[in-house]
Design a protein around this motif. Structure first.
Motif, mmCIF file in Angstrom:
data_model
loop_
_atom_site.group_PDB
_atom_site.id
_atom_site.type_symbol
_atom_site.label_atom_id
_atom_site.label_comp_id
_atom_site.label_asym_id
_atom_site.label_seq_id
_atom_site.Cartn_x
_atom_site.Cartn_y
_atom_site.Cartn_z
ATOM 1 N N GLN A 489 47.404 -49.831 68.124
ATOM 2 C CA GLN A 489 46.985 -50.784 69.144
ATOM 3 C C GLN A 489 45.636 -50.375 69.709
ATOM 4 O O GLN A 489 45.414 -49.206 70.058
ATOM 5 C CB GLN A 489 48.020 -50.861 70.271
ATOM 6 C CG GLN A 489 47.679 -51.847 71.362
ATOM 7 C CD GLN A 489 48.753 -51.887 72.442
ATOM 8 O OE1 GLN A 489 49.832 -51.323 72.274
ATOM 9 N NE2 GLN A 489 48.449 -52.541 73.550
ATOM 10 N N ALA A 490 44.726 -51.340 69.803
ATOM 11 C CA ALA A 490 43.400 -51.080 70.362
ATOM 12 C C ALA A 490 43.416 -51.364 71.859
ATOM 13 O O ALA A 490 44.191 -52.199 72.341
ATOM 14 C CB ALA A 490 42.353 -51.957 69.675
ATOM 15 N N ASN A 526 36.735 -48.043 80.704
ATOM 16 C CA ASN A 526 36.279 -46.820 80.060
ATOM 17 C C ASN A 526 35.874 -47.153 78.627
ATOM 18 O O ASN A 526 36.737 -47.367 77.766
ATOM 19 C CB ASN A 526 37.386 -45.765 80.077
ATOM 20 C CG ASN A 526 36.980 -44.472 79.381
ATOM 21 O OD1 ASN A 526 35.848 -44.317 78.941
ATOM 22 N ND2 ASN A 526 37.921 -43.540 79.286
ATOM 23 N N PRO A 527 34.557 -47.204 78.321
ATOM 24 C CA PRO A 527 34.117 -47.580 76.971
ATOM 25 C C PRO A 527 34.448 -46.548 75.906
ATOM 26 O O PRO A 527 34.313 -46.839 74.711
ATOM 27 C CB PRO A 527 32.604 -47.746 77.131
ATOM 28 C CG PRO A 527 32.251 -46.893 78.303
ATOM 29 C CD PRO A 527 33.427 -46.960 79.232
ATOM 30 N N GLY A 528 34.904 -45.355 76.292
ATOM 31 C CA GLY A 528 35.203 -44.318 75.315
ATOM 32 C C GLY A 528 36.638 -44.301 74.832
ATOM 33 O O GLY A 528 37.035 -43.365 74.128
ATOM 34 N N LEU A 529 37.433 -45.314 75.172
ATOM 35 C CA LEU A 529 38.842 -45.323 74.758
ATOM 36 C C LEU A 529 38.983 -45.479 73.250
ATOM 37 O O LEU A 529 38.196 -46.171 72.599
ATOM 38 C CB LEU A 529 39.581 -46.455 75.461
ATOM 39 C CG LEU A 529 39.781 -46.319 76.980
ATOM 40 C CD1 LEU A 529 40.438 -47.573 77.539
ATOM 41 C CD2 LEU A 529 40.603 -45.091 77.319
ATOM 42 N N GLU A 530 40.030 -44.841 72.704
ATOM 43 C CA GLU A 530 40.348 -44.949 71.289
ATOM 44 C C GLU A 530 41.675 -45.682 71.104
ATOM 45 O O GLU A 530 42.425 -45.895 72.063
ATOM 46 C CB GLU A 530 40.440 -43.550 70.664
ATOM 47 C CG GLU A 530 39.155 -42.736 70.788
ATOM 48 C CD GLU A 530 39.314 -41.331 70.245
ATOM 49 O OE1 GLU A 530 40.453 -40.993 69.819
ATOM 50 O OE2 GLU A 530 38.331 -40.576 70.247
ATOM 51 N N ARG A 531 41.969 -46.055 69.870
ATOM 52 C CA ARG A 531 43.233 -46.737 69.571
ATOM 53 C C ARG A 531 44.408 -45.797 69.810
ATOM 54 O O ARG A 531 44.281 -44.574 69.698
ATOM 55 C CB ARG A 531 43.234 -47.232 68.127
ATOM 56 C CG ARG A 531 43.341 -46.119 67.092
ATOM 57 C CD ARG A 531 43.337 -46.642 65.673
ATOM 58 N NE ARG A 531 42.030 -47.172 65.273
ATOM 59 C CZ ARG A 531 41.806 -47.733 64.095
ATOM 60 N NH1 ARG A 531 42.791 -47.854 63.209
ATOM 61 N NH2 ARG A 531 40.608 -48.173 63.788
ATOM 62 N N GLN A 532 45.560 -46.366 70.152
ATOM 63 C CA GLN A 532 46.778 -45.577 70.284
ATOM 64 C C GLN A 532 47.749 -45.960 69.179
ATOM 65 O O GLN A 532 47.740 -47.086 68.677
ATOM 66 C CB GLN A 532 47.420 -45.771 71.655
ATOM 67 C CG GLN A 532 48.093 -47.113 71.874
ATOM 68 C CD GLN A 532 48.844 -47.184 73.196
ATOM 69 O OE1 GLN A 532 48.489 -46.536 74.170
ATOM 70 N NE2 GLN A 532 49.899 -47.974 73.231
ATOM 71 N N THR A 533 48.573 -44.983 68.784
ATOM 72 C CA THR A 533 49.552 -45.188 67.718
ATOM 73 C C THR A 533 50.934 -44.847 68.257
ATOM 74 O O THR A 533 51.121 -43.791 68.875
ATOM 75 C CB THR A 533 49.237 -44.298 66.507
ATOM 76 O OG1 THR A 533 47.915 -44.589 66.042
ATOM 77 C CG2 THR A 533 50.222 -44.551 65.382
ATOM 78 N N SER A 534 51.878 -45.735 68.039
ATOM 79 C CA SER A 534 53.235 -45.510 68.546
ATOM 80 C C SER A 534 54.246 -45.635 67.420
ATOM 81 O O SER A 534 54.092 -46.451 66.505
ATOM 82 C CB SER A 534 53.569 -46.519 69.652
ATOM 83 O OG SER A 534 53.505 -47.839 69.170
ATOM 84 N N ARG A 535 55.266 -44.788 67.480
ATOM 85 C CA ARG A 535 56.424 -44.854 66.584
ATOM 86 C C ARG A 535 57.662 -45.021 67.456
ATOM 87 O O ARG A 535 57.923 -44.182 68.324
ATOM 88 C CB ARG A 535 56.515 -43.597 65.722
ATOM 89 C CG ARG A 535 55.403 -43.491 64.681
ATOM 90 C CD ARG A 535 55.527 -42.232 63.848
ATOM 91 N NE ARG A 535 55.310 -41.038 64.660
ATOM 92 C CZ ARG A 535 56.094 -39.968 64.650
ATOM 93 N NH1 ARG A 535 57.174 -39.945 63.879
ATOM 94 N NH2 ARG A 535 55.805 -38.920 65.399
#
Length: 792
Positions: A489-490, A526-535
């Motif tokens: 998720q972005a 916050n322009p520095g956010l990265e994608r998150q990955t969930s299981r």
């Protein structure tokens, strides 16, 4: 300090008088059995007949408005139970049903918005139907997350199917007055709904206005303690802001053969006025720390928002396939101005923004302005049907493809920020359900499913989701659902680029120094956010042990592992400072002077929980006959859910120690995660009255404080109890004998009757200044009276 708004009370009185006057005029100019009264009686009889038909259809194979799934609903509410909630509109109905709708939501956060269907079909969004009166609803069905996959959505939200009446038309007027007796804060609401539902078409128009009085502190500071400026008479700062909200919306739907088209539109105007400032004890705290120069004095803040949107939805069938298309245009602008109180003056009575505010932004010549504008154009196509037969049944598929073009423009001259972001998105999702055995097999009915999704984003590349489900019904009363998924998720454009907003003189608790601090509070994107990955893995068991009763027992286990979770850190702890030192500012003596709560990526978060519950409904009392001769009875309904959280751990940065939010660690300034939470919702309904009770309780949490974590702050919530009593005025014989023209519903409500709020105290029982009740719960308990009148 109490503020009076006689204009709003007068407006509500006029609405109620208008309701009574129209009805009285109808009776005054006609014989006792006038055509208008006969029409109203006929409409009421038709409603009763439809309710009776609905009760019979419950045992049939397919109902009007049924969802295209073999999975049974967890909760099924008929029209009697819905009206018994005493809600003003469908949005309040959903709020009352939060225990049934809630999934594995994080403690302290609102339940995720469910996927909403109308008559078993997709709609553009809940906003298109949220203003419908409860009387227009025939029944509500709540399904588990598995059904969301079958409609082309992710498996993280429940599905709520709203079935409308097939013949309903009425003008509903509402007047509401809410009072907080602890401080005499008033909240006023006036609402008008015009709804017409037929066999092949429906339309509605809605106008809704709400006003909230501000609450002021007793004292304030305009400068350093002891200065002439501080001694001068200045306006007090606000504990609760003044709010004005106006919503105008419309909806029209019509069937053209096998195709149903729906067009919706809405404009929402919001204005908030507040006055940030300091009380005397705040100034004394800063003076003690030698930081009197940090006092900004009371300021005036005006926050205006315009949100507008329109949607086109098409639903149809093609042989055994269902299809739909949803197109949407959305635009929202929020502008916040913070200025000096002396030059800005007092609060305006009504300060609603103009719709022309859409698309506006700040400029260098307006240093007090902060603005954020977002625009979105989107569309998606959905297809569901049978692919081919197997011995155990048909293989079904749900296919969905869509696009979205989004843009954001934000400006914050005080922070020197100007951001423009765009995002182009294409996505495709597929879900296959494959039946392996029939119900007559020795192991019962078994179905497996696979699903996947691809998102192509212009700013984050390709994101993927893959998952699998198993549905097993070993015996007819039992249904077991298991699912696993991995999703990327972005961050949203708002999380990346929302305008930076600074608020001075804000109380926060400093967990390092174990004391209250007055800080410059910074929020935004916050322009520095990265994608998150969930299981995520889920196992759900649902049992209906007694076929002749509407009793359902359910239990659900959820395990979740998230990498790079996007979180707003609001607790100034030692661990947070070590992981994100640039988000906190301290003096040489260690006093906290500024902190940023803009979202950040943590390293990982792991959660596990068990949630079990029951729902039960039954008629009681003697059977009565409605005006059309159909039988009707009183009804009792209850939903009770108990959530046990057995793991909630986070790692702020890679290589750092794991924090246990169930046992003394926090990332929120309102405490850790409670281990247990109980939710209750129950109603009792008769022809003359109905009562609704909502209650919530959770265990206390604690936070270790100080550099050596030798201190402790304990957080407790108490029991949040909401009561509603609804009286059908037309059924009160003693009243209709005196006032035969009087019809409608009178609602008496008490929200947060026990005054529950987060209470924080240290080991000695002392409440830190940051957690005083006037700041955490300025409004307290509220009582309200609502008069709703329908003209049919």
């Amino acid at each position: 300090m109490r503020t009076s708004h006689w204009g709003y009370g007068t407006a509500l009185t006029l609405i109620c008088s208008l309701s009574a006057g129209i009805a009285q005029a109808q009776t005054a100019t006609a014989p006792p059995r006038s055509p208008a009264k006969l029409s109203a009686d006929a409409a009421e009889a038709a409603e009763k007949a439809e309710e009776a038909r609905d009760e019979i259809l419950v045992t049939a194979q397919k109902q009007h408005g049924a969802v295209a799934t073999q999975i049974p609903p967890e909760v099924n509410l008929n029209s009697t139970a819905i009206r018994a909630l005493g809600a003003a509109d469908l949005q309040e109905v959903f709020e009352d049903l939060a225990p049934e709708i809630r999934t594995g939501a994080e403690a302290g956060k609102a339940a995720p918005t469910p996927i909403v269907l109308v008559n078993g079909q997709r709609i553009a969004g809940f906003s298109s139907i949220k203003d419908l009166p409860p009387e227009a609803i025939r029944r509500i069905e709540i399904f588990p997350e598995k059904v969301a996959l079958q409609y082309g959505y992710g498996a993280d939200q429940r599905v709520v199917n709203v079935v409308l009446r097939s013949n309903y038309h009425a003008l509903t007027l509402l007047g509401r007055y809410t009072i907080a007796p602890d401080n005499w804060r008033g909240i006023y609401r006036a609402k008008a709904d015009l709804v017409r539902i037929g066999e092949n078409a429906h339309w509605s128009l809605d106008l809704d206005y709400r006003h909230e009085d501000p609450l002021f502190a007793d004292t304030t500071l305009a400068g350093p303690p002891g200065s002439a400026e501080a001694a001068a008479a200045v306006p007090a700062h606000t504990l609760a802001m003044q709010g004005d909200h106006l919503t105008m919306s419309g909806d029209a739907e019509r069937s053209f053969g096998a195709i149903t088209a729906e067009l919706t539109g809405r404009v929402q105007l919001d204005a908030l006025q507040s006055r940030p400032g300091l009380a005397d004890e705040d100034g004394a705290l800063l003076e003690q720390e030698g930081l009197s120069d940090l006092i900004a004095g009371p300021l005036k803040r005006v926050d205006r928002t315009v949100d507008a949107g329109t949607n086109l939805t098409l639903n149809g069938t093609l042989e055994s396939w269902r299809w739909s298309f949803i197109g949407a245009l959305e635009e929202s602008t929020r502008i916040t101005r913070t200025g000096d109180t002396a030059s800005a003056g007092g609060f305006d009575t009504i300060l609603l923004p103009s719709p022309t505010l859409l698309g506006k932004s700040c400029s260098d010549s307006d240093p007090e302005c902060v603005s954020t504008t977002t625009r979105t154009a989107s569309g998606d196509f959905y297809l569901n049907g049978k692919l081919f037969p197997l011995p155990a049944g048909d293989v079904t598929a749900a296919l969905r493809a869509g696009f979205a073009f989004s843009g954001l423009h934000s400006e914050s001259p005080p922070a020197g920020q100007a951001t423009r972001l765009t995002r182009n998105e294409g996505n495709a999702r597929a879900n296959l359900d494959i039946p392996l055995t029939m119900r007559s097999a020795p192991i019962g009915k078994l179905t497996v499913g696979i699903n996947g999704e691809i998102h192509q984003l212009s700013d984050f590349g390709t994101l993927s989701t893959i998952g699998s489900t198993v549905e097993w019904s070993p015996v007819r009363p039992m249904n077991i659902l298991a699912s696993v998924s991995r999703a990327e998720q972005a961050p949203s454009l708002m999380q990346l680029g929302e305008a930076t907003l600074e608020t001075p003189d804000l109380r926060v608790f400093d967990f390092v120094n174990d004391t209250t601090a007055l800080v410059r509070h910074i929020e935004g994107g916050n322009p520095g956010l990265e994608r998150q990955t969930s299981r995520i893995g889920k196992l759900r068991v649902q049992i209906s042990p007694i076929r002749s009763t509407d009793l359902t027992l359910s239990g659900e286990y959820t395990i979740e592992h998230i990498r790079n979770p996007i979180v707003a850190l609001t607790a100034a702890t030692e661990a947070a400072m070590d992981a994100f030192p640039d988000r906190f500012a301290r003096t040489d003596r260690g006093y906290l002077t500024a902190m940023s709560v803009t979202p950040v990526n943590l390293d990982r978060r792991d959660r596990q929980q068990i949630r079990w519950g029951l729902t039960y409904s039954t008629p009681f009392g003697a059977t009565r006959k409605a005006k059309d001769g159909s039988p009707t009875r009183n009804q009792f309904q209850i939903a009770l859910y108990d959530t046990w959280r057995i793991q909630d751990q986070v790692v702020l940065r890679n290589g750092e120690s794991r924090l246990d939010l169930l046992n003394g660690d926090v990332i929120s300034d309102m405490g850790g995660t409670p281990t247990q939470q109980i939710d209750l919702q129950t109603t009792v309904s008769t022809a003359a009255w109905s009562a609704d009770i909502n209650a919530e309780w959770q265990t206390h949490t604690h936070a270790d404080t100080g550099v050596l974590e030798q201190g402790r702050i304990t957080y407790s919530q108490g029991i949040t109890l909401n009561l509603r009593l609804q009286i059908n005025l037309a059924r009160q014989r003693w009243l209709t004998g005196l006032l035969p023209w009087l019809r409608g519903n009178l609602n008496l409500s008490a929200d947060n009757l026990l005054g529950a709020h987060t209470r924080a105290h240290d080991s000695s029982g002392t409440v830190p200044l940051a957690y005083t009740e006037s700041y955490l719960n300025p409004t307290g308990r509220t009582f309200r009276i609502t008069l709703r009148k329908r003209f049919r």
